[in-house]
Motif scaffolding. Structure first.
Motif, short mmCIF file in Angstrom:
data_model
loop_
_atom_site.label_atom_id
_atom_site.label_comp_id
_atom_site.label_asym_id
_atom_site.label_seq_id
_atom_site.Cartn_x
_atom_site.Cartn_y
_atom_site.Cartn_z
N SER A 54 -0.97 2.78 7.54
CA SER A 54 -0.39 1.50 7.94
C SER A 54 -0.09 1.52 9.44
CB SER A 54 0.90 1.22 7.15
OG SER A 54 1.85 2.25 7.33
N ARG A 55 -0.05 0.36 10.04
CA ARG A 55 0.20 0.26 11.48
C ARG A 55 1.59 0.77 11.83
NH1 ARG A 55 -1.63 -0.05 16.71
NH2 ARG A 55 0.07 -0.86 17.98
N TYR A 56 2.56 0.52 10.98
CA TYR A 56 3.94 0.96 11.20
C TYR A 56 4.27 2.05 10.18
CZ TYR A 56 3.81 -3.38 13.82
OH TYR A 56 3.46 -4.38 14.70
N VAL A 57 4.98 3.07 10.61
CA VAL A 57 5.16 4.26 9.76
C VAL A 57 6.51 4.28 9.06
CG1 VAL A 57 3.56 5.64 11.11
CG2 VAL A 57 5.98 5.61 11.76
N THR A 58 7.13 3.12 8.89
CA THR A 58 8.38 3.05 8.14
C THR A 58 8.10 3.28 6.65
OG1 THR A 58 8.13 0.67 7.82
CG2 THR A 58 9.32 1.40 9.79
N PRO A 59 9.12 3.68 5.86
CA PRO A 59 8.91 3.91 4.42
C PRO A 59 9.13 2.65 3.60
CG PRO A 59 11.10 4.63 5.04
CD PRO A 59 10.45 4.14 6.32
N ASP A 60 8.91 1.46 4.19
CA ASP A 60 9.36 0.20 3.60
C ASP A 60 8.74 -0.13 2.25
OD1 ASP A 60 10.83 0.00 5.88
OD2 ASP A 60 9.71 -1.65 6.77
N SER A 61 7.55 0.40 1.94
CA SER A 61 6.93 0.07 0.66
C SER A 61 7.41 0.97 -0.47
CB SER A 61 5.41 0.14 0.76
OG SER A 61 4.96 1.50 0.75
N GLY A 62 8.22 1.98 -0.15
CA GLY A 62 8.68 2.90 -1.18
C GLY A 62 7.56 3.71 -1.81
N GLY A 63 6.44 3.85 -1.08
CA GLY A 63 5.32 4.62 -1.59
C GLY A 63 4.27 3.78 -2.29
N GLU A 64 4.43 2.45 -2.31
CA GLU A 64 3.44 1.60 -2.98
C GLU A 64 2.13 1.50 -2.19
OE1 GLU A 64 4.96 -2.23 -3.95
OE2 GLU A 64 6.67 -1.46 -5.09
N CYS A 65 2.24 1.47 -0.86
CA CYS A 65 1.06 1.46 0.01
C CYS A 65 0.07 0.34 -0.30
CB CYS A 65 0.34 2.80 -0.03
SG CYS A 65 1.34 4.13 0.61
N GLY A 66 0.57 -0.80 -0.77
CA GLY A 66 -0.27 -1.96 -0.98
C GLY A 66 -1.01 -2.00 -2.30
N VAL A 67 -0.96 -0.92 -3.10
CA VAL A 67 -1.75 -0.87 -4.33
C VAL A 67 -1.26 -1.87 -5.38
CG1 VAL A 67 -2.46 0.59 -6.27
CG2 VAL A 67 -2.48 1.50 -3.93
N PRO A 68 0.03 -1.90 -5.74
CA PRO A 68 0.47 -2.92 -6.70
C PRO A 68 0.25 -4.35 -6.18
CG PRO A 68 2.10 -1.18 -6.51
CD PRO A 68 1.11 -0.96 -5.41
N TYR A 69 0.54 -4.57 -4.89
CA TYR A 69 0.35 -5.91 -4.32
C TYR A 69 -1.07 -6.40 -4.50
CZ TYR A 69 -0.85 -9.31 -0.75
OH TYR A 69 -1.36 -10.41 -0.09
N GLU A 70 -2.05 -5.57 -4.11
CA GLU A 70 -3.44 -6.01 -4.19
C GLU A 70 -3.94 -6.11 -5.63
OE1 GLU A 70 -5.89 -5.28 -0.28
OE2 GLU A 70 -5.54 -3.38 -1.31
N THR A 71 -3.31 -5.38 -6.55
CA THR A 71 -3.69 -5.46 -7.96
C THR A 71 -3.16 -6.73 -8.60
OG1 THR A 71 -3.64 -3.03 -8.07
CG2 THR A 71 -3.72 -4.21 -10.15
N TYR A 72 -1.89 -7.05 -8.31
CA TYR A 72 -1.28 -8.24 -8.89
C TYR A 72 -1.73 -9.53 -8.20
CZ TYR A 72 2.00 -5.15 -11.35
OH TYR A 72 2.56 -4.21 -12.17
N PHE A 73 -2.04 -9.45 -6.90
CA PHE A 73 -2.40 -10.64 -6.13
C PHE A 73 -3.73 -10.43 -5.41
CE2 PHE A 73 2.17 -11.09 -6.66
CZ PHE A 73 2.27 -12.43 -7.03
N PRO A 74 -4.84 -10.41 -6.16
CA PRO A 74 -6.14 -10.27 -5.51
C PRO A 74 -6.49 -11.53 -4.73
CG PRO A 74 -6.40 -10.60 -7.88
CD PRO A 74 -4.94 -10.46 -7.63
N MET A 75 -6.66 -11.39 -3.43
CA MET A 75 -7.01 -12.50 -2.56
C MET A 75 -8.50 -12.42 -2.20
SD MET A 75 -4.29 -14.42 -2.01
CE MET A 75 -3.75 -14.19 -3.72
N PRO A 76 -9.06 -13.45 -1.60
CA PRO A 76 -10.49 -13.44 -1.25
C PRO A 76 -10.79 -12.58 -0.02
CG PRO A 76 -9.51 -15.52 -0.61
CD PRO A 76 -8.45 -14.78 -1.37
N THR A 77 -10.47 -11.29 -0.13
CA THR A 77 -10.65 -10.35 0.98
C THR A 77 -11.99 -9.63 0.85
OG1 THR A 77 -9.51 -8.62 -0.28
CG2 THR A 77 -8.16 -9.99 1.18
N ALA A 78 -12.39 -8.96 1.92
CA ALA A 78 -13.70 -8.30 1.94
C ALA A 78 -13.70 -7.02 1.11
CB ALA A 78 -14.11 -7.98 3.38
#
Length: 455
Positions: A284-308
């Protein structure tokens, strides 16, 4: 482990001991031991796993367990739940439906006049979460909760700005209620009415205490549902800090439960924020622990957007007269990065005769009255702001700051134009005489509002 707690003293009869129960009778039938009783009510959603209630004293840091109930089981842990729709392209003739179930077998969405689509099924595991020897990772450890199975299906053959009904599930696990949904307007049509906000999160629907509560979220959702009932919402954009689960995975389901009255009825589009993606050593661009270790995986699984691709959560979509360029402020946006090249290519390709309005959206702002790296990254502004001006972006939308702020037409921290009051007293700009983008911060949807500085 899932924790949701209430103080027994929330029952006003408890401390005054107005309710007494006899716990022991003597031979003569007289009561020898009486105790004070109380009752508390919890709002529980179907998280598929057994639930126990624990009565304890000593506080949260040094709890002393006094009594534990037997496990409670859900009657149908495989039930299809929390269906939400999102756009897959600018045509509005196809929509993506996403829902959760405890069953990994494909299910169906039935819509229109008997049309149906089979779901694709995915999930994620603790091994997919990020960990570190230096900072805690709730997602990989004590905050882990089995997400069940996430089903997605593409609903095709629709018409823009049209109402259709659908339901999802299977005969084996049951079916959702029949739901009415309205497709967004197609790109190039006239008018768009959308809701946009960031930093909403969730709050318990009872008086329970949870690890991370966004108190305004309940009233904001209620207001948006009312707005939607009035027929004045075509779509929703939630630009970062989605659930604030921050590694406590079950809270994603609390959030999905909260937004179902919205996201099941209109297109619910999202952008990634620091509390979905950031973690040290994860890229990630910023190295804070703000996701609690999720690293975007749950977000992208629950909310699949029209990304590449996975972990490239930037995309563009057109609705009516608006072209939306949605970026990730949490991924590399520096010059010559993949995302930087993409945003230039995307904005340069916009047909302004078809979609005259260009809106740029992400999570962290370029301008705010709250200064400091945690709020505004001057390097981000220096790198990306010239691209906005060069492509005549009309409006820039950000969250992250938990309040509402709006700028003049601004570039390099200077006002290039100010609005004029129309006959209704509303601030308006004549973008036929374009000067610079207007920036708005809309991070006031749930988190406790921040006070403005005195200067």
């Amino acid at each position: 482990m899932v924790e949701s707690a209430k103080y027994v003293s929330s029952d006003p009869t408890y401390l005054s001991c107005e309710k007494k129960d006899c716990r022991k009778y003597n031979k003569n039938g007289k009561c020898e031991i009486r105790t004070c009783s109380a009752s508390v009510i919890f709002h529980v959603i179907n998280i598929r796993t057994d639930i126990e209630f624990v009565f304890f004293a000593g506080g949260f840091h040094t709890p002393c367990v006094l009594k534990t109930t037997l496990p409670f089981k859900f009657s149908n842990p495989n039930a299809p739940l929390y269906g939400h729709l999102s756009s897959i392209d600018s045509s509005a003739t196809s929509m993506r439906l996403t829902w959760i179930s405890g069953d990994k077998k494909p299910q169906q969405v039935i819509y229109g006049n008997g049309k149906s689509q089979i779901s694709q099924v995915t999930t994620f595991s603790q091994d997919d979460m990020c960990g570190s020897t230096f900072i805690p990772s709730p997602a990989q450890d004590f905050g882990w909760h089995d997400p069940g199975y996430v089903h997605t299906a593409i609903i095709t053959g629709l018409q823009p700005s049209t109402i259709f009904n659908y339901k999802y599930g299977s005969d084996a696990v049951g079916w959702s209620d029949e739901i009415e949904f309205r497709t967004p307007p197609t790109g190039g049509s006239d008018e768009l009415k959308f809701l946009v906000f960031g930093d909403m999160g969730k709050a318990p629907l009872d008086a329970a205490i949870e690890h991370y509560i966004q108190p305004g979220s309940l009233s904001v959702v209620k207001a948006m549902v009312e707005e939607m009932r009035n027929g004045s919402v075509d779509s929703i954009f939630h630009i970062g800090d989605i659930s604030y689960a921050t590694g406590f995975l079950v809270e994603w389901e609390y959030f999905l439960h909260l937004i179902t009255p919205l996201a099941s009825k209109v297109s619910y589009m999202t952008a990634i924020g620091n509390h979905e993606r950031d973690y040290a050593g994860s890229g990630s661009r910023y190295v804070t622990p703000d996701s609690g270790g999720e690293c975007g995986v749950p977000y992208e699984t629950y909310f699949p957007m029209p990304t590449a691709a996975k972990d490239k959560p930037w995309y563009a979509i057109e609705q009516a007269s608006v072209h939306f360029t949605v970026i990730s402020t949490e991924h590399d946006w520096t010059q010559n990065s993949e995302q930087y090249k993409w945003m230039i290519k995307d904005m340069e390709s916009v047909d302004r005769s078809k979609t005259p309005w260009l809106i740029f959206a992400g999570h962290r702002p370029m301008y705010s009255s709250y200064n400091g790296l945690i709020t505004v990254d001057a390097t981000f502004r220096k790198v990306v702001e010239p691209v906005l001006l060069a492509n005549k972006v009309d409006l820039v939308l950000f969250g992250h700051v938990h309040n509402y702020e709006r700028t003049c037409s601004i570039f390099k921290s200077e006002c290039w134009a100010m609005p004029r009051k129309d006959e209704n007293g509303t601030d308006t700009y004549d973008n036929g005489n374009y000067k610079a983008p207007v920036h708005a911060i809309v991070g006031m949807a749930g988190y406790s509002l921040e006070k403005f500085p005195s200067f």
